[in-house]
Design an enzyme around this catalytic site. Structure first.
Site, short mmCIF file in Angstrom:
data_model
loop_
_atom_site.label_atom_id
_atom_site.label_comp_id
_atom_site.label_asym_id
_atom_site.label_seq_id
_atom_site.Cartn_x
_atom_site.Cartn_y
_atom_site.Cartn_z
CB SER A 199 -0.84 -0.03 1.27
OG SER A 199 -1.47 1.22 1.50
CE1 TYR A 225 -4.72 -2.25 4.86
CE2 TYR A 225 -3.52 -0.20 4.51
CZ TYR A 225 -4.19 -1.31 3.99
OH TYR A 225 -4.31 -1.48 2.63
#
Ligand code: NAD
Length: 267
Positions: A149, A162
């Site tokens: 990401s 995350y």
């Protein structure tokens, strides 16, 4: 947009984790269109998954099977590799894509959510790579692509687990690239920014409810302001990057973090 992309993956077998939806699904479609047999993996309604398996199989003429191992469980991650290998004979391309999100302030961040995100987003990739390693090494050919990401390279408030897991994915990617280099195994990370998938739609919906605004307006003022392109990345655009890194064209590319981010990291 991606219809005319073509590389030759004939004879290759790809396992794409988390491919019953979003980025993984479009990646699976593209790999199959370009000649790979594909193991779809992830959760969903049985009839919808059957439809997807039939659709991709019919469109591409490739072998397509579905697996639903729970990657929150370390043993299941290894078992997934064993079961896919038993069904297809081998795995040449491993895409560690399954991922989950939880958004909360640090003081309220549930311990169980931390454990779940680290397990699915990071530890499962360690286990699948470890399990697939002997066969890739013995064939001296392998492609491992991890969906990280932009949050592997930057941080965002309220996403402790995350961000930590995706930074970990990038570290794992670099490590595996070094270990695989002598064996013809590449390992790379893809770093998407906002892609409109169920994972992000949930975040937009939650924010819209807090603001009392529509989905569209919330997306524009709270999410797409991060994107110089002012649009979400298309899941197939992430799939196209995976396709390239899966091919022989990319055999000297390893250990990279490839942003597919509409320029958001450069702002
Ligand atoms: P998605 O919610 O559409 O898909 C997630 C997939 O993972 C589904 O197939 C789901 O069934 C599977 N999955 C979830 N938990 C699982 C578990 N415990 N065991 C097995 N499978 C499980 O999400 P997406 O947006 O397509 O995300 C795919 C990857 O891309 C994730 O790693 C995510 O972190 C990453 N990513 C997404 C975005 C974005 O904006 N959507 C941005 C950057 C990175």
């Amino acid at each position: 947009m991606t219809e005319n992309i073509s590389v030759n993956l004939n004879g290759k077998v790809a396992l794409i984790t988390g491919s019953t939806s979003g980025i993984g699904l479009e990646t699976a479609r593209l790999l199959a269109k370009n000649g790979a047999d594909v193991a779809l993996h992830g959760f969903g309604r049985a009839e919808e998954i059957r439809r997807l398996v039939d659709e991709i199989g019919h469109e591409t003429g490739r072998k397509v099977l579905h697996f639903s191992h729970d990657l929150a469980d370390m043993l299941q991650a290894s078992l997934l590799v064993d079961d896919v290998t038993a069904a297809f004979g081998k795995i040449d391309i491993l895409v560690n894509n399954a991922g989950v999100q939880h958004v909360a302030d640090i003081e309220a961040f549930p311990d169980a959510e931390w454990d779940r995100l680290i397990a699915v987003n990071l530890t499962a990739g360690f286990r699948t790579i470890k399990a697939v390693w002997p066969q890739m090494k013995s064939r001296r050919w392998g492609r491992i692509i991890n969906t990280a990401s932009t949050l592997a390279l930057a941080a965002e408030p309220r996403k402790a687990a995350y961000v930590a897991s995706k930074h970990g994915v990038l570290g794992l990617t670099r490590e595996i690239a070094l270990e695989g280099a002598r064996f013809g195994i590449t390992c790379n990370a893809i770093c998407p920014a906002w892609v409109l998938t169920p994972l992000v739609a949930q975040q937009v919906e939650a924010k819209a409810a807090t603001l009392g605004k529509s989905f569209q307006e919330t997306a524009e003022i709270e999410f797409l302001t991060d994107m110089p392109t002012r649009r979400f990345v298309d899941p197939a655009e992430v799939g196209a990057a995976v396709l390239f890194l899966s091919s022989d064209l990319a055999r000297s590319i390893t250990g990279i973090a490839l942003p597919v981010d509409g320029g958001s990291l450069t702002v």
